[in-house]
Design a protein around this motif. Sequence first.
Motif, short mmCIF file in Angstrom:
data_model
loop_
_atom_site.label_atom_id
_atom_site.label_comp_id
_atom_site.label_asym_id
_atom_site.label_seq_id
_atom_site.Cartn_x
_atom_site.Cartn_y
_atom_site.Cartn_z
N CYS A 271 0.82 -1.22 0.00
CA CYS A 271 0.00 0.00 0.00
C CYS A 271 0.85 1.26 0.00
O CYS A 271 0.37 2.33 -0.36
N CYS A 274 3.92 2.99 4.56
CA CYS A 274 5.19 3.15 5.27
C CYS A 274 6.04 4.24 4.62
O CYS A 274 6.71 5.00 5.31
N CYS A 357 1.43 0.89 9.42
CA CYS A 357 1.27 -0.24 8.50
C CYS A 357 -0.07 -0.92 8.82
O CYS A 357 -0.27 -1.34 9.96
#
Lengths: 376, 153, 279
Positions: A271, A274, A357
């Motif tokens: 995604c 981070c 996360c």
Amino acid sequence: MSPTDSTQHAVVTPEGLQALFEALKRRNYRVIGPILRDGAIIFDDIASVGDLPKGWTDEQDGGHYRLHRRDDGALFGYAVGPHSWKKFLLPATQRLWSAERTEHGVAITPEPRPSERFAFIGVRACDLNAIAIQDRVLIGGAQADLRYQSRRQGAFIVALNCGVAGGTCFCASMHTGPKASGGYDLVLTELVDDGEHRFVVGVGSEGGGTVLAELPHRSAASEEVAAAEAVVAHTLANMGRAMYSDDVHDLLLRNLDHPRWDEVAARCLTCGNCTLVCPTCFCTTVEESSDLDGSRTARSQRWDSCFTMDFSYIHGGSVRATARSRYRQWMTHKLATWWDQFGTTGCVGCGRCITWCPVGIDITEEVAAIRGSEPS
Amino acid sequence: MEGLERIVKEHPFFAGMQNAFCDLVCGCARNVRFEAGQYLFHEGEPADWFYLLRHGRVALQVAVPGRGAVTFQTMAEGEIVGLSWLIPPYRWTYDAKAIGLTRAIAMDAKCLREKCEADHDLGYEMMKRFMPVLIQRLQATRLQILDVYGTPA
Amino acid sequence: MTAAITAADPMVPRVARVLRRRRNGPQVFTLDVEPEDPAPAFAPGQFSMLTAFGVGEAPISASGDPAEPGRLVYTIRAVGPVSSALTRLGPGDLLGLRGPFGMGWPMVEAPGRDVVIVAGGLGLAPLRPALYRLLAERARYGKIVLLYGARGPADILFRNEIESWRRRLDIDIAVTVDHAPPDWRGHVGVVTRLIARADFDPLHAVALVCGPEVMMRFAIAGLGEAGLADDAIYLSMERNMKCAVVFCGHCQFGTVFVCRDGPVFRYDRVRSLLAVKEI
Ligand SMILES: Cc1cc2nc3c(=O)[nH]c(=O)nc-3n(C[C@H](O)[C@H](O)[C@H](O)COP(=O)(O)OP(=O)(O)OC[C@H]3O[C@@H](n4cnc5c(N)ncnc54)[C@H](O)[C@@H]3O)c2cc1C
Ligand code: SF4
Ligand code: SF4
């Protein structure tokens, strides 16, 4: 007190802090600091001390962030949130230039250098180091990012020695905190426990000393300086996470084909959260825009993430086609190849990537897993 | 015969080979010459001879329906034409055609096979020399199959 | 903290005008361009960032003569939006130009030695400036060998020029194609097969290799078999690139940045990286 003598400390009250904001505003700084919004402590414009998240703290863990009330009125009684200062120094999107077709050709107009000057309030040791790292990348090489450079050189930094360690913090392991060791104009340590709510202030630059001189303040007593040291020592002793980092460069580079990368890839959603929250991640891409008849075009830059497929695309396909290789790229870059490229770590141990996360992947745990699997 | 011996010894394929082996090999060798357009051999024929090129160029071709003879490889001076003589059923799997005037050492495959069978030291020596050639051809073919210069669709 | 900072904004292109456009093969075109303000001279192997206004920017290697800095030459294959838009530009059209960037071919290390150039496909374009330089200073080098492989005869770049170089007696040229039509009279087979046939002194040679990554890996293996040491082999790498000045992070190749530390690398310095998949 000589303005740059950092061995001397002053003490200011919360009212003195308010005076600091006003002094900075008088100098035309845009004062930015922590505020509470939508269930998180973020960075935005602050008008007064009243905007700070007084009496709040945060609970952080892998994939977990929650705010709680403290039982005191601390103004900085929490760790870092999802924002970092790169949001201001290296904005998520910015125009680079525009071009206009004229009768004689094409005229290119570079976007003017930003004139805005930021004063950052409460910059923690990890983030000071993160700023220093981005400095190396963006203005420390042969070519300089002029927009970053302007924002950076104009900035006034009020650092903060951390009074609490977050559940995902590991700056101690990275030798980047929790005590601010330079790169600021002023540094605060908040004292809330013993009687009067006050801040021990250290000076890191001439400009910092000049501003301090305008504030209501007094010299710190030696017990107050000791109390400030004790605050940092307490934070240091309560780090949420640890990661032995001295050998991590070689450890990761000799384990590029470790099965652990497959294991983490099975959990990673690619995604890119981070990379968004990381204060040192600097990668960007560019975008083109044009008006309907194509006579005016412009190029802008925006944050990019090494977790996307496009990031490494060369015609025919992506170099890093798998989640395994993209997670490995991100983590080995932070902890290992950054050293080769820029002579510094790319991770400051702020813990943001762990907290934000969605599946709680933990960089410290990944390092430990790889280290633990090696015959010792 | 003297001249042939020198030519065989000087061919890169036999470089550094012991004299005793050379003598054995020379017994199976003879000098040949092909004019441009002449075939060294055709697909399907028995692989009775193979060739060490000394000069010129040879095209290896297969007939592809609708496209005629397609050259998939050209061989040049210093190289070997023909590997099928090594393995049963000893038949050529492609055509070999001289592109220009070509000089070569022709090796009687049957003669060499028999000598290798009789003298395994010679056989091993020949295998050590043929293996790298085979591997290199295999690698080159692999690269060719990848079609690396192709523009992806 | 801030080392040599050039006043000019490295992200802003200068304007350049197309003087000439030639077709080199299917989807491949060479543009001669002239910057409106004089551009810095380039070294063989360096690249520029070319902007098709309103479409975007792409890294493209200089393919012209480094001795002619006023006329910049780029050979571009249309593979996507930016490269296609660039190849559609004709005389008088304007484009944006940044650069030159990167580390080029080791022209200073080559003198006195044999130079073996192994090019595959479009990879001949970034090597052409090196050839111009080698031929201009011919006496300074040992043997010069050009081994060039293309997909088919129609894909061979700079055919006339190769023919004129062939007529010189001081350079050995071999051209091969992977796929040949019946009328092709040249070599057939991959370019790496030419290495064993070439005549050079492996102990006193440098090799310059450019082409698709797989082809370069095979070529390096072939050069090694021929006796070249790893530190005598140079190759030019390609990675996604958005800025060419280390800001954007895209062209990382393990420990190095292709834009800053490359695109030309000495093989022994990237050997371990080339061995790691998807790095
Ligand atoms: C150092 C260097 C030198 C190059 N020299 C040449 C040259 O001389 N001639 C030539 O035709 N091409 C060259 N290329 C490749 C060329 O840059 C790409 O073909 C081009 O960027 C493709 O963009 P596109 O929008 O046309 O295609 P798309 O395939 O749609 O590209 C989309 C995006 O992916 C990236 N990208 C795609 N392919 C590549 C690639 N091979 N390398 C880097 N980024 C890529 C670009 O950022 C592009 O914006 C070079 C690349 C590099 C890194
Ligand atoms: S990698 Fe994670 S812990 Fe390290 S600096 Fe980035 S966000 Fe913080
Ligand atoms: S490690 Fe976590 S935050 Fe980062 S890309 Fe994977 S799932 Fe997203």
